[in-house]
Design an enzyme around this catalytic site. Structure first.
Site, short mmCIF file in Angstrom:
data_model
loop_
_atom_site.label_atom_id
_atom_site.label_comp_id
_atom_site.label_asym_id
_atom_site.label_seq_id
_atom_site.Cartn_x
_atom_site.Cartn_y
_atom_site.Cartn_z
N TYR A 158 4.06 -5.11 9.76
CA TYR A 158 4.36 -5.79 8.50
C TYR A 158 4.39 -4.81 7.33
O TYR A 158 3.56 -3.90 7.27
CB TYR A 158 3.29 -6.87 8.20
CG TYR A 158 3.58 -7.61 6.91
CD1 TYR A 158 4.52 -8.63 6.90
CD2 TYR A 158 2.97 -7.25 5.72
CE1 TYR A 158 4.82 -9.29 5.72
CE2 TYR A 158 3.27 -7.90 4.54
CZ TYR A 158 4.20 -8.93 4.55
OH TYR A 158 4.50 -9.58 3.39
N TRP A 182 6.62 -3.67 3.30
CA TRP A 182 7.82 -3.70 2.46
C TRP A 182 8.72 -2.48 2.66
O TRP A 182 9.86 -2.49 2.21
CB TRP A 182 7.42 -3.83 1.00
CG TRP A 182 7.42 -5.26 0.57
CD1 TRP A 182 6.65 -6.26 1.08
CD2 TRP A 182 8.26 -5.85 -0.43
NE1 TRP A 182 6.95 -7.45 0.45
CE2 TRP A 182 7.93 -7.22 -0.49
CE3 TRP A 182 9.25 -5.37 -1.29
CZ2 TRP A 182 8.56 -8.11 -1.37
CZ3 TRP A 182 9.86 -6.26 -2.15
CH2 TRP A 182 9.52 -7.61 -2.19
N1 MGD Z 1 -6.07 -8.83 -2.12
C1 MGD Z 1 -4.76 -8.99 -2.01
N2 MGD Z 1 -4.08 -8.37 -1.02
C2 MGD Z 1 -2.76 -8.53 -0.91
C3 MGD Z 1 -2.04 -9.32 -1.83
C4 MGD Z 1 -2.77 -9.98 -2.85
O1 MGD Z 1 -2.21 -10.73 -3.68
N3 MGD Z 1 -4.12 -9.77 -2.92
N4 MGD Z 1 -0.68 -9.45 -1.70
C5 MGD Z 1 -0.13 -9.32 -0.36
C6 MGD Z 1 1.33 -9.28 -0.34
S1 MGD Z 1 2.14 -10.58 -1.11
C7 MGD Z 1 2.03 -8.32 0.33
S2 MGD Z 1 3.73 -8.53 0.53
C8 MGD Z 1 1.37 -7.17 0.96
C9 MGD Z 1 2.17 -5.86 0.82
O2 MGD Z 1 1.72 -4.93 1.73
P1 MGD Z 1 2.66 -3.75 2.25
O3 MGD Z 1 4.08 -4.18 2.28
O4 MGD Z 1 2.06 -3.22 3.51
O5 MGD Z 1 2.47 -2.68 1.09
P2 MGD Z 1 3.36 -1.42 0.69
O6 MGD Z 1 2.50 -0.58 -0.17
O7 MGD Z 1 4.66 -1.86 0.13
O8 MGD Z 1 3.56 -0.68 2.08
C10 MGD Z 1 4.75 -0.13 2.48
C11 MGD Z 1 4.48 1.22 3.14
O9 MGD Z 1 5.71 1.68 3.70
C12 MGD Z 1 5.85 3.07 3.43
N5 MGD Z 1 7.29 3.37 3.46
C13 MGD Z 1 8.20 3.29 2.47
N6 MGD Z 1 9.43 3.63 2.92
C14 MGD Z 1 9.30 3.92 4.23
C15 MGD Z 1 10.23 4.31 5.26
O10 MGD Z 1 11.42 4.46 5.04
N7 MGD Z 1 9.71 4.49 6.51
C16 MGD Z 1 8.40 4.34 6.81
N8 MGD Z 1 7.99 4.55 8.05
N9 MGD Z 1 7.50 3.98 5.84
C17 MGD Z 1 7.95 3.77 4.59
C18 MGD Z 1 5.22 3.26 2.07
O11 MGD Z 1 4.87 4.61 1.86
C19 MGD Z 1 4.04 2.30 2.15
O12 MGD Z 1 2.88 2.93 2.63
O13 MGD Z 1 0.07 -7.00 0.38
C20 MGD Z 1 -0.72 -8.19 0.47
N10 MGD Z 1 -2.10 -7.90 0.11
N1 MGD Z 2 5.12 -5.13 -10.10
C1 MGD Z 2 5.02 -5.74 -8.90
N2 MGD Z 2 5.69 -6.89 -8.69
C2 MGD Z 2 5.57 -7.53 -7.49
C3 MGD Z 2 4.79 -7.01 -6.44
C4 MGD Z 2 4.06 -5.79 -6.70
O1 MGD Z 2 3.33 -5.28 -5.84
N3 MGD Z 2 4.20 -5.20 -7.93
N4 MGD Z 2 4.72 -7.66 -5.22
C5 MGD Z 2 5.79 -8.61 -4.92
C6 MGD Z 2 5.43 -9.48 -3.81
S1 MGD Z 2 5.53 -8.87 -2.22
C7 MGD Z 2 5.10 -10.78 -3.97
S2 MGD Z 2 4.79 -11.77 -2.61
C8 MGD Z 2 5.02 -11.39 -5.31
C9 MGD Z 2 3.70 -12.16 -5.44
O2 MGD Z 2 3.78 -13.11 -6.42
P1 MGD Z 2 2.42 -13.85 -6.84
O3 MGD Z 2 1.56 -14.04 -5.67
O4 MGD Z 2 2.76 -15.06 -7.59
O5 MGD Z 2 1.84 -12.71 -7.81
P2 MGD Z 2 0.36 -12.34 -8.26
O6 MGD Z 2 0.53 -11.31 -9.32
O7 MGD Z 2 -0.49 -11.98 -7.11
O8 MGD Z 2 -0.21 -13.67 -8.89
C10 MGD Z 2 0.39 -14.28 -10.02
C11 MGD Z 2 -0.69 -14.79 -10.94
O9 MGD Z 2 -1.33 -15.93 -10.40
C12 MGD Z 2 -2.54 -16.09 -11.13
N5 MGD Z 2 -3.50 -16.80 -10.30
C13 MGD Z 2 -4.28 -16.29 -9.32
N6 MGD Z 2 -5.03 -17.28 -8.77
C14 MGD Z 2 -4.74 -18.41 -9.45
C15 MGD Z 2 -5.19 -19.76 -9.35
O10 MGD Z 2 -6.01 -20.13 -8.51
N7 MGD Z 2 -4.64 -20.66 -10.21
C16 MGD Z 2 -3.71 -20.31 -11.13
N8 MGD Z 2 -3.21 -21.25 -11.91
N9 MGD Z 2 -3.28 -19.03 -11.25
C17 MGD Z 2 -3.77 -18.11 -10.41
C18 MGD Z 2 -3.02 -14.69 -11.44
O11 MGD Z 2 -3.44 -14.64 -12.80
C19 MGD Z 2 -1.83 -13.83 -11.13
O12 MGD Z 2 -1.53 -12.89 -12.14
O13 MGD Z 2 5.06 -10.39 -6.32
C20 MGD Z 2 6.13 -9.46 -6.12
N10 MGD Z 2 6.26 -8.68 -7.32
MO MO Z 3 4.41 -10.29 -0.82
#
Ligand code: MGD
Ligand code: MGD
Ligand code: MO
Length: 797
Positions: free
Chosen positions: A138, A140
């Site tokens: 898993y 991005w």
């Molecule tokens: N506590 C907490 N944890 C969360 C979240 C949260 O809200 N709270 N959000 C979650 C969400 S929504 C998501 S989507 C995940 C994201 O989690 P990930 O998608 O695992 O996070 P990234 O840092 O985007 O990891 C991508 C990795 O791919 C590597 N990479 C980039 N390009 C390439 C390539 O071409 N080849 C290879 N082999 N590697 C490459 C980058 O260096 C990086 O280390 O995190 C989750 N974790």
């Molecule tokens: N710059 C940047 N943008 C991103 C990403 C990133 O890593 N960096 N990740 C991308 C990815 S993979 C995803 S899935 C999306 C995630 O999109 P989201 O999951 O919606 O993004 P978050 O920033 O984790 O959360 C949005 C807001 O929800 C609020 N929140 C948290 N808990 C609660 C709650 O219980 N109730 C209410 N009402 N609000 C709450 C927090 O204040 C938080 O700032 O973002 C994407 N966009």
């Molecule tokens: Mo995500």
């Protein structure tokens, strides 16, 4: 401090100054800016006097500054220069080992390391079967339709090892993507073919956004975006008179231009608040009975619960007020304010990334249905809108270039966030979407394009899980904590070092992605690595089909070109496309999709749910009999309740200055830190009580772990809540400890590794409870970006 992990200065310097292939040999450096794209937007780049310069796409009205992480990241010492093998694995062979994350690395030549890896893949496949390989991988990764790491690894495992155990769903929407098909129908219809930014600008009269629609989030889209439209759309709506109401612990979750009223509820309380809003509508006769009768199933069952006929507790504003931490009058006023307007209910992904995360998603639909708004332009249910820049847009009308992953002969899978459970408890059972399933016994884990030490919860538990397997293989461009736990680390190119086709199905621009610099050190494309491995396994032809990377690009481009020609549209040849700056594909109309069609004629266009309607009560889900996800939206009691030990609620949300953990070592990400640490936000009253001042270093802790962070004191956060974004690289002060202090600010040392419910088993990383104190000790250095040294200068051949 962590002698075991990092070798002497001398060796470290060697790894850092590994020879870089002169750019002229592989890639002609040009002074002209060349087009490229990334998850944070389309841009162009050039190398000038050894320095990378990037500038955003000209047509982008609101470019994303995250692209400014590229220049410092390109040749940063955190890049991986050559293949590396963990010493313990090399000396003792494959097997469980708690030295992972603490061990040294030995450099190895490509041919030697691929021989070893091919032999290990063969051993696991032959002795245990491909069902012992976990290839979910898993993450991005990077933009680009061909060099997409997950497509590459899955195709490799499908063609060359007989398949793999995969993961399903995402960390993003683990709960909603399982729930929505039961209650609304197709998930993509809800998030991508529903209410658009164009409709909000033109039609919405009130937008009630739970968790907001922060611009920091919609700046990002998998595959790239050529125009960031969200800020402009919200400003246009506001100027037209649309009201915005933000329900969130953070004021910054809607942009200033929306001029929102801020309702700072307690995190995790939204379901109770929504129940009270609907209760208020019902007791005042303001709910849309005709809509509920015609378009929904199960309202009467739910209404009895709402009114307290089933449990003696009416879900009124007085009931919800203490749960949500809001005055009852404010709740009543908000319900009345929603009535009679073109109202849009938005629920952020964040709300379902928490215990019982299914409930606010379900209840958001019920609120929008009670207002009778679903299927109207600019009204209804905008689940997920604003979280990512591919929601609220139009689909392209021709297929995107797509690299086939082939077929996986192994049908076994896990819900993605259950990885540590799987590795720690093979053979045990768990519930998922109405099934009782068994965790497989995994011997080898293979990762390319993701960072579980970023995305997973309770990292100390994850370390234990990774200690159990025989072999961990990681392709990475930089020394992430995941790479530091791997047995075999294979350095891959980053996007600016290879050519590709860029685009995403919800953005018109198709981009020729040109390389601007030669690969770092000995780094190779994931494709080249897998091709050589497949060759060793006797499946080279099946994996490559005899094509070079460039030939694949031409091959993948062809169906898009043909589709354009069939529509009688200009259909540039690949050579023309490659020589240009990219061009816009035709897009589908902004027609509200299936939900609009359903509203127009529910008999002719039923939803893809069992009843064909919006399911306020789901017989299917009720039939699963899960206590933590009953048959209609239910307040299941508060979770993440602060107590004496852990008096604060931690919000661990997405970072503003980077995408997840990617290029945390880049300039834009690092410049925003304070004393090298990620910045947490805290309310002045909370800070004052603990003698914490703006700019101090604090220690956040709970029974699972502890980390340091810098603190910014602000009244833009609800009292009792502390926010620390994800993405600062895990940086243990002493990796030999069981629960080392992360000195950098990775909140996932604190979060809980449990599923949302037995229905979806989604990630619950957004919320947890913590203790917070000022940190007055000696500040340990940040070492997350220093590559682990290698003991011997001679590569083991
Ligand atoms: N506590 C907490 N944890 C969360 C979240 C949260 O809200 N709270 N959000 C979650 C969400 S929504 C998501 S989507 C995940 C994201 O989690 P990930 O998608 O695992 O996070 P990234 O840092 O985007 O990891 C991508 C990795 O791919 C590597 N990479 C980039 N390009 C390439 C390539 O071409 N080849 C290879 N082999 N590697 C490459 C980058 O260096 C990086 O280390 O995190 C989750 N974790
Ligand atoms: N710059 C940047 N943008 C991103 C990403 C990133 O890593 N960096 N990740 C991308 C990815 S993979 C995803 S899935 C999306 C995630 O999109 P989201 O999951 O919606 O993004 P978050 O920033 O984790 O959360 C949005 C807001 O929800 C609020 N929140 C948290 N808990 C609660 C709650 O219980 N109730 C209410 N009402 N609000 C709450 C927090 O204040 C938080 O700032 O973002 C994407 N966009
Ligand atoms: Mo995500």
């Amino acid at each position: 401090m962590r002698e075991g992990l990092f070798q002497s200065e001398k060796v470290r310097v060697k790894a850092m100054t590994a020879p870089i292939v002169p750019a002229s040999e592989a890639v002609a450096e040009s002074e002209a800016f060349r087009p490229h794209t990334s998850h944070w937007g389309v841009f162009s780049a050039r190398m000038k006097e050894g320095q990378l310069e990037v500038r955003p796409h000209e047509g982008d009205p609101d470019p994303n500054e995250i692209i400014q992480n590229f220049p410092a990241a390109l040749r940063h010492r955190a890049r991986i220069a050559q293949p590396m093998v963990r010493r313990g694995w090399l000396e003792n062979g494959p097997g469980p080992d708690d030295r992972r994350g603490r061990d040294e690395y030995v450099p190895m030549s490509w041919s030697a390391v691929l021989d070893k890896l091919a032999a290990e893949l063969r051993r696991v496949r032959d002795d245990f079967g491909p069902g012992a390989i976990f290839g979910g991988s898993y993450g991005w990764a990077s933009a680009g339709r061909f060099h997409h790491a997950q497509s590459q690894i899955h195709r490799f495992l499908n063609t060359s090892t007989g398949g793999y155990v995969k993961s399903v769903n995402s960390y993003s929407s683990g709960a909603s993507s399982v729930l929505v098909p039961h209650i609304i129908g197709d998930y993509e219809d809800l998030v991508k073919r529903n209410v658009s930014w164009e409709q909000i600008a033109d039609h919405s009269e009130i937008v009630l956004a739970f968790g907001g629609m922060a611009l920091k989030n919609s700046m990002v889209a998998g595959g790239g975006t050529s125009r960031h439209v969200e800020r402009g759309a919200m400003e246009r709506a506001q100027e037209r008179g649309c009201e915005f109401v933000l329900v969130s612990p953070l004021r910054s979750d809607l942009p200033a231009g929306a001029r929102a009223d801020w309702v700072a509820n307690k995190p995790g309380s939204d379901t109770a608040l929504m129940l009270a809003l609907v209760h208020t509508l019902v007791v005042n006769g303001l709910h849309d009975r005709a809509f509920l009768d015609r378009y929904t199933a199960g309202w009467p069952v739910f209404e009895r619960y709402l009114l307290g006929e089933t449990d003696g507790q009416p879900k009124d504003a007085n009931w919800a007020a203490p749960i949500a931490g809001l005055p009852a009058e404010e709740i009543v006023a908000l319900a009345k304010r929603l009535h009679g307007k073109r109202a849009l209910i938005v629920v952020a992904h964040a709300l379902q990334r928490a215990a019982h995360g299914e409930q606010p998603v379900w209840m958001g639909m019920v609120l929008a249905a009670a207002l009778g708004q679903i299927g109207l332009p600019g009204g209804g249910y905008g689940y997920g809108l604003g979280a990512i820049a591919y929601y609220g847009r139009r689909y392209n009308a021709v297929p995107m270039p797509t690299f086939s992953q082939g077929r996986n002969p192994i049908s076994d899978y896990i819900p993605v966030a259950r990885i540590a459970d799987m590795l720690l408890n093979p053979g045990t059972t768990y519930r998922y979407n109405g099934q009782t399933r068994t965790y497989p016994e995994i011997k080898l884990v293979y990762w390319a394009g993701g960072n579980p030490f970023h995305h997973h919860q309770d990292l100390n538990r994850l370390r234990e899980a990774f200690a159990r397997i025989d072999t961990l293989v990681v392709h990475e461009l930089a020394w992430t904590a995941t790479a530091r736990h791997a047995d075999i680390v294979l350095p891959c190119t980053m996007t600016l070092e290879r050519e590709d086709i860029g685009g995403n199905p919800n953005d018109p621009l198709l981009v020729p992605m040109h390389p601007v610099v030669a690969p770092y050190g000995e780094a190779r494309d994931d494709y080249a690595i897998f091709a050589d491995l497949a060759e060793r396994l006797g499946t080279g032809e099946a994996f490559t089909e005899g094509r070079t990377a460039r030939q694949w690009l031409e091959h993948l481009y062809e169906p898009t070109r043909t589709a354009l020609a069939e529509k009688g549209l200009p259909a540039p040849s690949f050579a023309e496309f490659w020589a240009g700056e990219g061009f816009d594909l035709p897009q589908q109309p902004d027609d509200g999709g299936n939900l609009r069609a359903f509203r127009a004629d529910p008999d002719a266009s039923p939803l893809r749910t069992p009843s064909g309607k919006l399911e306020i009560y789901s017989e299917t889900i009720a039939g699963f009999g899960e206590a933590d996800c009953p048959g209609h939206p239910t307040w299941l009691g508060a979770t993440n309740v602060p107590d004496d030990a852990n008096p604060y609620v931690l919000v661990a949300n997405q970072p503003r200055t980077r995408l997840h953990s990617q290029f945390d070592f880049g300039g834009h990400s690092n410049d925003a830190k304070h004393r090298g640490r990620e910045i947490a936000h805290m309310h002045p009253d909370d800070a004052g009580l603990r003698g914490i001042a703006d700019g101090d270093i604090i220690r956040l802790s709970n029974e699972r772990g502890a980390c340091l962070a810098a603190v910014h004191v602000t009244d833009g956060i609800r009292k009792g809540v502390i926010q620390l974004p994800t993405g600062a690289w895990y940086d243990p002060a002493d990796a030999n400890e069981d629960k080392p202090l992360c000195v950098h600010g990775n909140p996932n040392v604190l979060t809980r590794d449990i599923g949302t419910s037995a229905l979806a088993q989604g990630c619950t990383g957004q919320l947890t409870t913590v203790q917070v104190a000022r940190f007055d000790g000696n500040l340990p250095p940040i070492q997350a970006f220093d590559p682990p040294g290698s003991r011997t200068a001679e590569a083991a051949e």
